[in-house]
Enzyme design. Structure first.
Site, short mmCIF file in Angstrom:
data_model
loop_
_atom_site.label_atom_id
_atom_site.label_comp_id
_atom_site.label_asym_id
_atom_site.label_seq_id
_atom_site.Cartn_x
_atom_site.Cartn_y
_atom_site.Cartn_z
N ASP A 98 0.86 -1.19 0.00
CA ASP A 98 0.00 0.00 0.00
C ASP A 98 0.90 1.24 0.00
O ASP A 98 1.25 1.75 -1.06
CB ASP A 98 -0.95 -0.07 1.19
CG ASP A 98 -1.94 1.09 1.21
OD1 ASP A 98 -1.99 1.85 0.21
OD2 ASP A 98 -2.65 1.25 2.21
N THR A 102 5.96 -0.67 5.23
CA THR A 102 6.32 -1.94 5.84
C THR A 102 7.52 -2.55 5.13
O THR A 102 8.52 -2.92 5.76
CB THR A 102 5.13 -2.94 5.76
OG1 THR A 102 3.97 -2.30 6.28
CG2 THR A 102 5.42 -4.20 6.54
P1 IMP Z 1 1.99 -0.59 3.61
O1 IMP Z 1 3.08 -0.63 4.65
O2 IMP Z 1 1.15 0.63 3.68
O3 IMP Z 1 2.53 -0.85 2.22
O4 IMP Z 1 0.98 -1.77 3.97
C1 IMP Z 1 1.29 -3.08 3.69
C2 IMP Z 1 0.73 -4.01 4.73
O5 IMP Z 1 -0.52 -3.57 5.25
C3 IMP Z 1 0.49 -5.35 4.06
O6 IMP Z 1 1.55 -6.21 4.34
C4 IMP Z 1 -0.81 -5.81 4.68
O7 IMP Z 1 -0.52 -6.60 5.81
C5 IMP Z 1 -1.50 -4.56 5.13
N1 IMP Z 1 -2.50 -4.13 4.14
C6 IMP Z 1 -2.46 -3.05 3.32
N2 IMP Z 1 -3.55 -2.95 2.56
C7 IMP Z 1 -4.33 -4.01 2.89
C8 IMP Z 1 -5.63 -4.46 2.45
O8 IMP Z 1 -6.28 -3.89 1.56
N3 IMP Z 1 -6.09 -5.59 3.03
C9 IMP Z 1 -5.41 -6.26 3.99
N4 IMP Z 1 -4.20 -5.88 4.43
C10 IMP Z 1 -3.67 -4.76 3.90
#
Ligand code: IMP
Ligand code: MG
Length: 168
Positions: A98, A102
């Site tokens: 997203d 992470t």
């Molecule tokens: P980021 O750090 O914003 O890229 O988020 C990534 C992490 O958030 C992923 O590894 C997922 O565990 C969780 N995540 C982000 N979007 C979703 C979603 O639409 N559904 C479920 N988990 C999500």
């Protein structure tokens, strides 16, 4: 509930199979280590590696979520790798990217262990404006900014067992 299906089981399976074949070609004789990011990647990883018909290893890492973290690049590792990845070819397997926060933290950490190479394989890339500092070599689907569950991904710990991707 099935009304909100975004990606049906068959489409996921075909795409995952394609990714596996692509990786198998590119990693022949490299004995890569697939590093699954827990917990969301567990089903994707399991299906992916069954389509990668070359010798490989599998390990998992789990880190605490980035919301609690400063932007120092330090993350709290809840479950670390068992395998030493120094001088090895690593493929990091993630469920969905997203913002990219992470993965930025986890990959900074993995790079400090001096792998020969490190590439990212994510089933979904959600935001076109993600701030991931690394390129995404392999991905399954680009999706709009919905919250999705299924095929390993959860909402409050539930829905990981769905064989399709559903919008919550
Ligand atoms: P980021 O750090 O914003 O890229 O988020 C990534 C992490 O958030 C992923 O590894 C997922 O565990 C969780 N995540 C982000 N979007 C979703 C979603 O639409 N559904 C479920 N988990 C999500
Ligand atoms: Mg995750």
């Amino acid at each position: 509930m099935k009304d909100n299906i975004l990606i049906p089981k068959n489409d996921i399976q075909n795409r995952v199979r394609f990714l596996g074949e692509q990786i198998a070609k590119e990693y022949e004789n490299k004995e890569p280590i697939f590093v699954g990011i827990l917990k969301g990647s567990f089903i994707f990883l399991a299906d992916l590696v069954r389509g990668v018909s070359i010798p490989l290893m599998i390990d998992f890492i789990e880190a605490s979520s980035y919301e609690e973290k400063e932007s120092s690049g330090n993350i709290r590792i809840l479950k670390d790798l068992n395998i030493n990845i120094e001088n090895r070819h690593v493929i990091v397997v993630e469920d969905i990217i997203d913002t990219g926060n992470t993965l930025n933290h986890i990959i900074d950490n993995l790079f400090s262990r001096k792998p020969s190479s490190l590439k990212i394989c994510s089933l979904f890339v959600k935001s076109k404006k993600h701030t991931l500092n690394y390129s995404i070599e392999y991905y399954g689907f680009e999706i709009e900014d919905h919250f999705v569950v299924g095929y390993g991904m959860d909402y409050k710990g539930m829905y990981r067992n769905l064989e399709y991707i559903m919008i919550v």
